[in-house]
Design an enzyme around this catalytic site. Structure first.
Site, short mmCIF file in Angstrom:
data_model
loop_
_atom_site.label_atom_id
_atom_site.label_comp_id
_atom_site.label_asym_id
_atom_site.label_seq_id
_atom_site.Cartn_x
_atom_site.Cartn_y
_atom_site.Cartn_z
N HIS A 178 -13.16 -27.03 -17.36
CA HIS A 178 -12.44 -27.45 -16.20
C HIS A 178 -10.77 -27.60 -16.78
CE1 HIS A 178 -15.22 -29.12 -13.28
NE2 HIS A 178 -14.89 -28.04 -13.05
N ARG A 283 -14.93 -13.84 -5.87
CA ARG A 283 -16.18 -14.36 -6.19
C ARG A 283 -16.78 -15.47 -5.36
NH1 ARG A 283 -13.39 -13.76 -11.50
NH2 ARG A 283 -14.65 -12.39 -12.81
N ARG A 317 -17.24 -10.49 -2.88
CA ARG A 317 -18.33 -10.13 -3.61
C ARG A 317 -19.58 -10.97 -3.19
NH1 ARG A 317 -18.23 -10.17 -9.74
NH2 ARG A 317 -18.45 -12.47 -9.68
N GLU A 414 -20.90 -2.45 -13.35
CA GLU A 414 -20.80 -3.24 -14.35
C GLU A 414 -22.28 -3.21 -15.27
OE1 GLU A 414 -20.33 -7.36 -13.18
OE2 GLU A 414 -21.84 -7.07 -11.57
N ASN A 436 -15.88 -6.98 -17.59
CA ASN A 436 -16.38 -8.19 -18.45
C ASN A 436 -17.90 -7.88 -18.82
OD1 ASN A 436 -13.83 -9.32 -17.68
ND2 ASN A 436 -14.91 -10.70 -16.20
N ASP A 437 -18.59 -7.62 -17.77
CA ASP A 437 -20.31 -7.41 -18.02
C ASP A 437 -20.33 -5.84 -18.45
OD1 ASP A 437 -21.63 -9.75 -17.32
OD2 ASP A 437 -20.93 -9.44 -15.24
N ARG A 447 -20.60 -12.13 -23.63
CA ARG A 447 -19.19 -12.53 -23.06
C ARG A 447 -18.92 -13.89 -23.65
NH1 ARG A 447 -19.09 -11.67 -16.82
NH2 ARG A 447 -17.70 -13.22 -16.66
N CYS A 484 -12.06 -4.85 -11.75
CA CYS A 484 -11.50 -6.43 -11.32
C CYS A 484 -11.94 -7.32 -12.39
CB CYS A 484 -12.27 -6.72 -9.97
SG CYS A 484 -14.08 -6.74 -10.12
C1 PEP Z 1 -17.07 -8.60 -14.43
O1 PEP Z 1 -18.11 -8.62 -14.97
O2 PEP Z 1 -16.19 -8.02 -15.05
C2 PEP Z 1 -16.64 -9.37 -13.01
C3 PEP Z 1 -15.44 -9.05 -12.58
O3 PEP Z 1 -17.40 -10.34 -12.75
P1 PEP Z 1 -17.92 -11.67 -13.53
O4 PEP Z 1 -16.74 -11.96 -14.56
O5 PEP Z 1 -17.80 -12.51 -12.37
O6 PEP Z 1 -19.41 -11.32 -14.04
MG MG Z 2 -19.99 -9.22 -13.64
#
Ligand code: PEP
Ligand code: MG
Length: 524
Positions: A178, A283, A317, A414, A436-437, A447, A484
């Protein structure tokens, strides 16, 4: 002495070190267990009243955290064990310390980053009550100080006056905490994970929270180099802000759409819609915090964002619970949650919960330009099952005469299976790359694990090749493709993403200006 850590909130701070972990005052024991009980009750009340007073002047992020602390302090489940040990003869301070210690140890032992980050909140709650018990008000840090210690409590952050600069340097800490979130949103430089060699440091220090390090007792050349880097950073930020009001374009004049990522309907209060092209990712799993939100709560939240955006697109999403985002009462305990029942897999396994969200989305759709996407899609069958649930719920709402609209339905890219064989998805309305994923699955590097962070790079040729292939598939089939993941807001990754063919990014609101500035430097 230079110590390397991990940057949690970008910026530079130069100032005296101020130790956070100074010892608490001492508590004077009482004669009877009843008096000990009253002492603890009074101290908890005092701590709650102080928090309530702080809520009055806090913004929505900060108020949310403070309200979470108030709820914890008012929860009998937290204080019960302390009162039980007071009844069996323990002093109030020792009883409270022991009860909270057990609770904190439980959170620290979690293998999930989210829960480990909440241990900081519990330590904060523990210390607020201990302070009230001993009435040893902490000495205020001097203006512009660099606060250092094992970790910093959210209330301590909020009580600190950052108007004269300063920063935070932590031996432990997490970029997912946080406090890190607050530091990023308020522009307070913060570095975490500096480790033990930092113990006992004193005097002046230079905190470089752009690259993630601190120099203690710096030499004159070190001070000179630091000030140069700090003013270059400030100049980049100042220049970036001039890009905010304009649509993004590359040096060659190629238009790039830049949308924002949000996680809570309240996030839009701090964003000027004129500075972005809409919401590329909302999200929704954070709405599913401690309790599962009902249809009305979700509908109101989605509608608020759609109305704020005017006619600009808002991509919401469906819930992506699981992985590093557990939701009590919804997600399941798994050995390898990133590869488990996560995202759309979980939603399809729990249609009772999924249908509530679908109805809220269908009802919100007439209030703006809504698009909906599904997270963690691995096969076209999952997309079709999710889309079928939308069609069923739409028909049921229509039969009841309830206003609704079917939004365009798209998917996150992803999971590598989708990026490698996108042709199975020629029927979706749009694709949004979750870098990210996608990166963690392509590189087999979690990650949230600092030990493999060097492998977790979106700029690895394997990841970029997949992104380029998805962008090409979209062009050839007239399916819009955006990205994204966090890489979209990273100035160092933006050139590679545009070279891979992307023209549509969605970034954290705090990265909007820097992202637009970085785009303007790309030659394509
Ligand atoms: C991602 O995986 O890039 C993504 C945008 O989703 P999250 O970070 O919420 O898993
Ligand atoms: Mg993701």
């Amino acid at each position: 002495m230079r110590i390397e850590g991990v940057a949690a909130a970008a910026g530079y701070a130069e100032g005296p070190l101020f130790e956070l972990d100074r010892p608490q005052g001492t508590y004077t024991g009482k004669a009877t267990a009843a008096e000990e009980r009253t002492s603890l009750e009074t101290a908890i009340d005092k701590a709650v009243n102080r928090l309530v007073a702080m809520v009055g002047t806090a913004d929505s992020d900060a108020a949310g955290i403070l309200e979470f602390h108030i709820a914890m302090l008012e929860d009998d489940a937290l204080s019960g064990p302390a009162f039980a040990s007071i009844a069996s003869g323990k002093a109030a301070d020792a009883a409270w310390r022991q009860a909270l210690g057990a609770e904190i140890a439980g959170y620290e032992a979690s293998d999930q980053d989210y829960f480990r980050a909440r241990a900081t909140d519990l330590r904060d709650i523990r210390d607020q009550v201990l302070r009230a018990l001993t009435e040893d008000d902490q000495r205020a840090a001097p203006a512009g100080a660099i606060l250092y210690g094992a970790d910093i409590a959210p209330t301590r952050f909020l009580q600190t006056d950052w108007s004269h600069g300063g920063g935070i340097a932590l031996k432990a800490g997490s970029t997912a905490s946080h406090v890190a979130m607050l530091a990023r949103s308020r522009g307070v430089p913060m570095v975490v994970g500096l480790g033990e060699p930092f113990t006992g440091a004193a005097g002046m220090a230079l905190l470089d929270a752009e690259h993630g390090n601190i120099v203690v007792a710096p030499s004159l050349p070190e001070i000179g180099a630091f000030r140069q880097a700090a003013s270059a950073f400030a100049a980049r930020q100042g220049k970036a802000r001039t890009f905010l009001a304009r649509p993004a374009a590359t040096r060659a004049g190629t238009a790039v759409r830049v949308q924002v990522n949000i996680a809570d309907p309240g996030d839009v209060d701090a964003i000027d819609i004129a500075t972005c092209d809409g919401v590329g990712l909302m999200r929704t799993e954070f709405l599913f915090g401690k309790t599962l939100p009902d249809e009305e709560t979700q509908y109101r939240g989605y509608r608020k964002v759609l109305e704020w955006a005017g006619g600009k697109p808002v991509t919401i999403r469906t819930v992506d619970a699981g992985g590093d985002k557990p939701v009590p009462g919804f997600t399941v305990e798994e050995g390898n949650p990133f590869l488990g029942l996560r995202g759309v897999r979980l939603s399809l396994a729990r249609p009772d919960i999924f249908r509530v969200q679908i109805r809220a989305l269908l009802r919100a759709a007439p209030h703006g330009n809504l698009k909906v996407m599904f997270p963690m899609i691995a096969t076209s069958e999952e997309y079709e099952r999710a889309a079928a649930l939308f069609a069923e719920e739409q028909a049921a709402l229509a039969a009841r005469g309830i206003a609704q609209r079917m939004p365009p339905l798209g998917i996150m890219v992803e999971v590598p299976s989708v990026a490698i064989a996108p042709e199975a998805f020629a029927g979706v309305a749009f694709l949004s790359i979750g870098s990210n994923d996608l990166t963690q699955y392509v590189m087999a590097a979690a990650r949230d694990n600092a030990a493999v962070a060097h492998l977790n790079s979106v700029r690895h040729p394997a990841v970029l090749r997949l992104i380029g292939a998805v962008a090409a598939f979209g062009r050839e089939n007239a399916i819009p493709v955006s990205l994204c993941g966090d890489a979209g807001g990273d100035p160092a990754s933006i050139p590679s993403l545009l070279e891979a063919g992307l023209r549509d990014l969605s970034v954290a609101p705090a990265q909007l200006a820097m992202a637009k500035a970085a785009i303007s430097d790309v030659p394509v």
